[in-house]
Design an enzyme around this catalytic site. Structure first.
Site, PDB file in Angstrom:
ATOM      1  N   LYS B 187       1.053  -1.239   0.362  1.00 35.35           N
ATOM      2  CA  LYS B 187       0.138   0.276   0.054  1.00 35.35           C
ATOM      3  C   LYS B 187       0.916   1.142   0.036  1.00 35.35           C
ATOM      4  O   LYS B 187       2.553   0.852   0.258  1.00 35.35           O
ATOM      5  CB  LYS B 187      -1.141  -0.324   1.411  1.00 35.35           C
ATOM      6  CG  LYS B 187      -0.254  -0.102   2.662  1.00 35.35           C
ATOM      7  CD  LYS B 187       0.120   1.587   2.924  1.00 35.35           C
ATOM      8  CE  LYS B 187      -1.025   2.586   2.975  1.00 35.35           C
ATOM      9  NZ  LYS B 187      -0.943   3.542   3.669  1.00 35.35           N
ATOM     10  N   THR B 198      10.585   1.496   2.311  1.00 37.05           N
ATOM     11  CA  THR B 198       8.996   1.591   1.343  1.00 37.05           C
ATOM     12  C   THR B 198       8.066   2.217   2.847  1.00 37.05           C
ATOM     13  O   THR B 198       7.755   2.533   3.618  1.00 37.05           O
ATOM     14  CB  THR B 198       9.209  -0.315   0.513  1.00 37.05           C
ATOM     15  OG1 THR B 198       7.335   0.514  -0.180  1.00 37.05           O
ATOM     16  CG2 THR B 198       8.259  -0.932   1.762  1.00 37.05           C
TER      17      THR B 198
END
Lengths: 413, 413
Positions: B187, B198
């Site tokens: 996501k 990330t």
């Protein structure tokens, strides 16, 4: 150049900049790119003027910056010249850009009777379009005829690009009992970022100050003025800040920048530089709010400035401010991403008078209603204390709005 | 959470992620912040699963990141658990955030029969709001009953915040003749920036691989996938990437990440990681265009990546792309401001098939019409050659539009 909406922080009037002994100037419509407005300014400083300068740290500078950096080191007994055009930055035009610079300087040397190698040149506007030097050179005789002492407001207008208003500032000081005056003009609205020499700013004084002292003061004061503002984190290829001292006030010379006799002058110079720098960020492209970020309790002043710039440049912080959202979570994020010493559980955050968070969590007495009311203000103060040391810094920024997108998705097209 | 316009790059359908031996999962509506949607995902990995992970480098990380970083080092003979909620990031909630993490882990340990200290926790959403752990804990019995092998799409949905679509990827490989499968979900849409681990991404495989080899491959491949994307230069406080290997494919184990027997697996893992990373940037907040920036001829790979990121993060480059303006002058600016070795007169710039500038000036055969036509494309390729060395890097970004301002001036309010 499109018509941009006037900055909400634009002053009602341009300040009165008095003539300064030793300087004359004029502007012209050279038609470099814009129609129906002036785009060329020439400043003539009489023999004996001392120059100091700071240029962009961008590693792909324009040909005019290369030229002017060299010219700053050249000695002359005669008058010196500053020539600025708007419309093109004359950057990345290869040999054509370099030729345009030489042609402009030689053309000016003939008309104005100065050494070409000492001329300060600057171009501002679109990147990638070489300057047609003949457009400037053709106007030099007209300009030479029109030179006058009180053209500061016209000068400030001629160097504008996406600026929504002309920017000027003035201050006076005494050196060993003699009154001296300092005038400055600047331009800049986008591509304004940290670690620079500024967009374009020109400051003139009639004070008699040695070149060494002049450069020393300029380099010191630039850190807390032009190098403490950011609109969009993008560092221009053309940033130039020049300080010229004609010496015609007739004050006794103070050789060293740290002599007490220069304290008043330095304060006045700082006032002019700070005023111009804040005018630039308050005319930031598309802004609706002016933002001051103050960081204290950092490991060092340098560290504080990096953290402050990380907050001031964060798109998420800037859009939250545009949305009048006291989103201190994004400030925490920006502190953490700066890569400088920081401890989440020692962090405190204020917005204006309100303590939002302390020691790593929401402050018990803070309410969202307080933050929401404060964020309606036009000038937003963010204060962050890292709780680690004595390092401190203050930087100036603006919000990120639809207006910025409009201007920069359309400019040049 | 507002309704966001679907990314123009959203895939037509979620890819088919097959069940992977050793993993079971379920989602629930815990009501942390959002109404009428799932916001809690639990993944249960059977005993013997090896874990590797990469976390945010933001120095103000969330309490769940602190917990999970520690948990990654804990050894267990039993099953292990990953618990993710959306709605709040549980960051900067002080003791309340830390307590919520402990309460969640202990509650899960009781229900699922695992060691609390080994549980991987992640929270994503607004910063500054502590998680109410009871909302999660109350749902654990229901989730424990519903655990099943094929819930990957539901999982991808439950962890979304400003994402406009669920993100998944799958690949297969052979290790010493045995087929293994790799599934991943992720996501992320805003607060996406370089130098991170990330946003949230979870990758599972049935391959049998040592923990050391797993971590080595993950750390290497993250540099060219999740660490090569940027939406807005803002580094999240919650970024987490986990890779879980159950070993139930029954392949012979390759101990070292560089053994030839792992070449195929590494390629497949890279494909999944790159796919997920590109899905995140292609769902960048408000984007209309996907941008690939390739820099070659740099002094080193590291230098090339810094220059590429400077281009990919420049608000002026990003708004020019939004405005379909092939404004290579701004690319020159972004190269120069990166602070890495660069020489204006050795620079060449391409957009797609068009050479726009070479050796410091506009390419003779390039026309503005070519650039204007190319910039209408949805996927823009920028290539820059610095002409200095062999350093090379590729990063992925998107344009900066009114949509980004809308989302981030309104989100949270």
């Amino acid at each position: 150049m499109a018509d941009y909406k006037l900055s909400p922080f634009a002053p009602d009037t341009f300040p009165h900049l008095p003539p300064i002994k030793g300087f004359a100037m004029a502007t012209a419509e050279a038609g470099v790119r814009y129609k129906g407005r002036t785009d060329l300014w020439v400043l003539r400083a009489e023999a004996g003027t001392a120059l100091a300068g700071v240029f962009t740290k961008n590693l792909c500078p324009g040909a005019p910056v290369d030229w002017s950096r060299k010219a700053l080191g050249a000695e002359t007994d005669g008058p010196c010249l500053v020539i600025v055009n708007s419309g093109t930055a004359n950057v990345f035009g290869g040999q054509k850009s370099r030729d345009a610079v030489i042609q402009t300087a030689k053309g000016a040397a003939d008309v104005f009777g100065v050494d070409a190698e000492t001329i300060q040149l600057a171009s501002t506007g679109v990147i990638g379009v070489p300057l047609e030097a003949s457009k400037l050179v053709d106007k030099f005789p007209e300009i030479n005829k029109n030179l006058r002492a009180d053209g500061w407001q016209d000068a400030a207008k001629a160097i504008m690009t996406t600026d929504t208003h002309a920017k000027g500032a003035t201050a006076a000081a005494e050196i060993k009992g003699t009154k001296v005056t300092i005038n400055g003009i600047a331009k800049g609205s986008g591509m304004i970022a940290p670690d620079m020499g500024t967009m374009l700013a020109y400051i003139a004084t009639d004070a008699a100050i040695s070149k060494v002292a002049l450069q020393s003061m300029l380099s010191e004061l630039v850190e807390t003025s032009f190098n403490a503002i950011t609109v969009d984190s993008d560092t221009s290829t053309s940033d130039t800040l020049l300080l010229l001292a004609s010496g015609q006030a007739g004050n006794a010379v103070c050789e060293d920048a740290n002599e007490p006799c220069l304290t008043g002058f330095k304060q006045a110079l700082n006032a002019v530089m700070k005023d111009l720098a804040l005018q630039i960020v308050k005319d930031g492209e598309g802004l609706t709010k002016f933002v001051t970020v103050h960081v204290s309790g950092a490991a060092s002043d340098k560290s504080a400035k990096k953290v402050a710039m990380s907050i001031a440049n964060s798109p998420l912080v800037k859009t939250a401010i545009a949305g009048q959202d006291a989103n201190w979570g994004r400030i925490v994020m920006a502190v953490g991403k700066a890569g400088e010493p920081a401890e989440r559980d020692k962090l405190s955050i204020w917005m204006g008078p309100h303590l939002l968070a302390e020691r790593g969590e929401a402050a018990p007495d803070y309410t969202e209603a307080q933050g929401a009311a404060y964020m309606k203000e036009a000038e937003i103060d963010i204060r962050v204390d890292l709780g680690l040391g004595d390092g401190e810094a203050e930087v100036y920024s603006c919000d990120l709005t639809h207006g910025y997108i409009d201007i920069n998705a359309d400019y040049r097209s």
